[in-house]
Scaffold this active site. Sequence first.
Site, PDB file in Angstrom:
ATOM      1  N   ASP A  23      45.263  51.431  53.509  1.00  0.00           N
ATOM      2  CA  ASP A  23      44.958  52.803  53.892  1.00  0.00           C
ATOM      3  C   ASP A  23      45.640  53.074  55.234  1.00  0.00           C
ATOM      4  O   ASP A  23      46.292  52.192  55.792  1.00  0.00           O
ATOM      5  CB  ASP A  23      43.444  53.039  53.929  1.00  0.00           C
ATOM      6  N   CYS A  80      29.208  39.946  29.087  1.00  0.00           N
ATOM      7  CA  CYS A  80      30.230  39.778  30.125  1.00  0.00           C
ATOM      8  C   CYS A  80      30.832  38.374  30.121  1.00  0.00           C
ATOM      9  O   CYS A  80      30.137  37.393  29.904  1.00  0.00           O
ATOM     10  CB  CYS A  80      29.584  40.068  31.482  1.00  0.00           C
ATOM     11  N   ASP A  89      39.316  53.380  44.498  1.00  0.00           N
ATOM     12  CA  ASP A  89      38.842  52.239  45.283  1.00  0.00           C
ATOM     13  C   ASP A  89      37.473  52.583  45.800  1.00  0.00           C
ATOM     14  O   ASP A  89      37.158  53.761  46.026  1.00  0.00           O
ATOM     15  CB  ASP A  89      39.758  51.960  46.484  1.00  0.00           C
ATOM     16  N   HIS A 125      30.822  39.137  39.850  1.00  0.00           N
ATOM     17  CA  HIS A 125      30.415  39.855  38.642  1.00  0.00           C
ATOM     18  C   HIS A 125      30.732  41.345  38.728  1.00  0.00           C
ATOM     19  O   HIS A 125      31.313  41.924  37.805  1.00  0.00           O
ATOM     20  CB  HIS A 125      28.924  39.660  38.345  1.00  0.00           C
ATOM     21  N   CYS A 141      32.707  37.197  32.816  1.00  0.00           N
ATOM     22  CA  CYS A 141      33.138  36.880  34.183  1.00  0.00           C
ATOM     23  C   CYS A 141      32.742  35.448  34.532  1.00  0.00           C
ATOM     24  O   CYS A 141      31.893  34.854  33.866  1.00  0.00           O
ATOM     25  CB  CYS A 141      32.537  37.873  35.179  1.00  0.00           C
ATOM     26  N   CYS A 152      28.910  35.076  34.822  1.00  0.00           N
ATOM     27  CA  CYS A 152      28.134  35.146  33.580  1.00  0.00           C
ATOM     28  C   CYS A 152      28.420  33.959  32.655  1.00  0.00           C
ATOM     29  O   CYS A 152      27.573  33.582  31.853  1.00  0.00           O
ATOM     30  CB  CYS A 152      28.377  36.479  32.875  1.00  0.00           C
TER      31      CYS A 152
END
Lengths: 376, 376
Positions: free
Chosen positions: B89, B309, B271, B340, B311, B314
């Site tokens: 940014d 999920c 974002d 997660h 991930c 998980c």
Amino acid sequence: MYRVIKNEGAARCGELSTVHGTVQTPAFMNVATQGAIKGAVSAYDLKDLQCQVQLCNTYHLHLRPGDKLVKELGGLHRFTGWNAPILTDSGGFQVFSLASLRKIKEEGVNFSSHIDGRHIFMGPEESIQIQSNLASTIAMAFDECVENPAEYKYAEQSCGRTVRWLYRCKDEMERMNALSDTLNKKQLLFGINQGCTFDQLRIENMQKIAELDLDGYAIGGLAVGEPKEDMYRIISAVEPYMPKDKPRYLMGVGTPGNIMEGVGRGVDLFDCVMPSRNARHGHLFTEEGIINLNNAKYEKDSRPIDQTCSCPTCRRHTRAYIHHLIKAKEMLAMRVCVMHNLYFYNTLMQKIRDAIEAGTFEEFKRNYSEKYDTRI
Amino acid sequence: MYRVIKNEGAARCGELSTVHGTVQTPAFMNVATQGAIKGAVSAYDLKDLQCQVQLCNTYHLHLRPGDKLVKELGGLHRFTGWNAPILTDSGGFQVFSLASLRKIKEEGVNFSSHIDGRHIFMGPEESIQIQSNLASTIAMAFDECVENPAEYKYAEQSCGRTVRWLYRCKDEMERMNALSDTLNKKQLLFGINQGCTFDQLRIENMQKIAELDLDGYAIGGLAVGEPKEDMYRIISAVEPYMPKDKPRYLMGVGTPGNIMEGVGRGVDLFDCVMPSRNARHGHLFTEEGIINLNNAKYEKDSRPIDQTCSCPTCRRHTRAYIHHLIKAKEMLAMRVCVMHNLYFYNTLMQKIRDAIEAGTFEEFKRNYSEKYDTRI
């Protein structure tokens, strides 16, 4: 269950077979007090760190989340996701160091939880039941760890009680292992040698507990305030009375140098919060000695923590980046530092084992035991 | 550089090609404010989390460790270990939200560092120089982000200045990209649409900045205090005036529902600190809605956070274990929760892209945009 592969003087390398896998000794056990290594390191990371044994604390897990809950969820292995050996301590050390309103009697200890003040009673039977619920691979006997220096009279008295507690631990472990709903029916029990810094008391105690033919023996009550020379002297005094065919564990020790001195005196297993705690403060072990990554001189240092190291941190990150993470108070700093220090300890043990196998351990110790302990 | 692959109404999926790799849009950029994702997650973890773009904050990195140091160390990619696109940014948002003793004039802004009170001046040239030193893939124009609700007069004035700043940003970027020691000579520049919640001001501003033919366009100054209906209305008002062949970025947004509404209005990039911040407080996104793992009802819950999920969290840990880690204040709790939530966001974007390709995005949005935002 335990087999010595090679001796070099009193030092030995060996193999400890358990229901959760085999441990190559000498080994360092990685401390996951509350079921997780402090610094955002998980049981899954431990595999990358060459860890063989995870150590969890009975006192903490009994208080939170509770051992019955851990049992309901399938035991510590399922709970933490670690599928190799786990050792649980007895809770004794924390009862005597963390809890308040402590009252010791023959049955056990009354104390208040350091979390919520709740009154709790823990004796040998309770400690073993809790450890059985946690379903660790190795349970430790419930003992009193007396701070050094101690009065001889108190040390002797405490020692006698700890031996009587050990008999009760053994009976309770046999009972628990025979119950149909026990998760790990092959849980091992290690006895703990006590006796403060009194050689004769230590030896007599060791002789008494050796008679119980337990699965292993620990030396407790060291690294609790005495000079390291006393610690080394006590290990040397006790070692001849420890069964040769059983693993030996020096509790709560220590620096790389302490560990090498322990191995040189016949010890097989170690644990200590030092590598992870120091890492969380930016103090990192390297081949050259201990560096402090808080130091401004690392601000532009594009080398890894240790150029000879293959840990996940050293393969990825520069000293400059980690220094920045520390200054910026990013949690990631702690994680990458803890990972490095644990890897350093675990691979140090590999180097020690290799040296014993090659008959070069004495030389290795001479070259590195001081160096690794020195701040540079 | 940017190619639309498929449209469904205003929604579109596309491909943004950069010198550091290609981004499939719509995409969510993962916020690594100080060069690391808060919660002990590293750039190396981001790959497992399906992250495509890392976002770093110019203001923070300018203050610490300093952009010149980052340049000396090879730029943000080398510094953080992330080898895919990075967006920085402009620093403007933090100058206006974090810094104190702020004084805006035509040249730029005088302010005091929130870390050590040091006086700093930042204008368009300084912001671009800093971002060039950081060597991000995409730099953002230096703008003033005005809080909503705002006075029309102030909004108009600020908007005018931001446009003048944009011209200076573009010139400075061309100058920096032409210097021989610039790390990323192909650094892209995105302009930022401002104008608070005044439709006409927004449109006029967009028309003006579109003339500069920049590499992409952001809508800034939303999600800063106004009701979400105002945000959606402004996006819809501005979108027709945004170049179709350039990526569009809605800054600092938002919830899964906000993102879907943004995509439905033609936005490509997002974002937000929400997924990581919420995760650090135990609030987790799931297919069923948002769960709060602090809640006692998860104490014995042996399911993963989200049964659908894949991930890393998980695949490995139960709700009961993570609940315990939170209660025990173990840092590992934050790490596994942040992983997660970021995975949830990154794979949500994949689902959105798939839906647009299949022409079923409107249906997908109808089914999930409210559900994903609801606490259960």
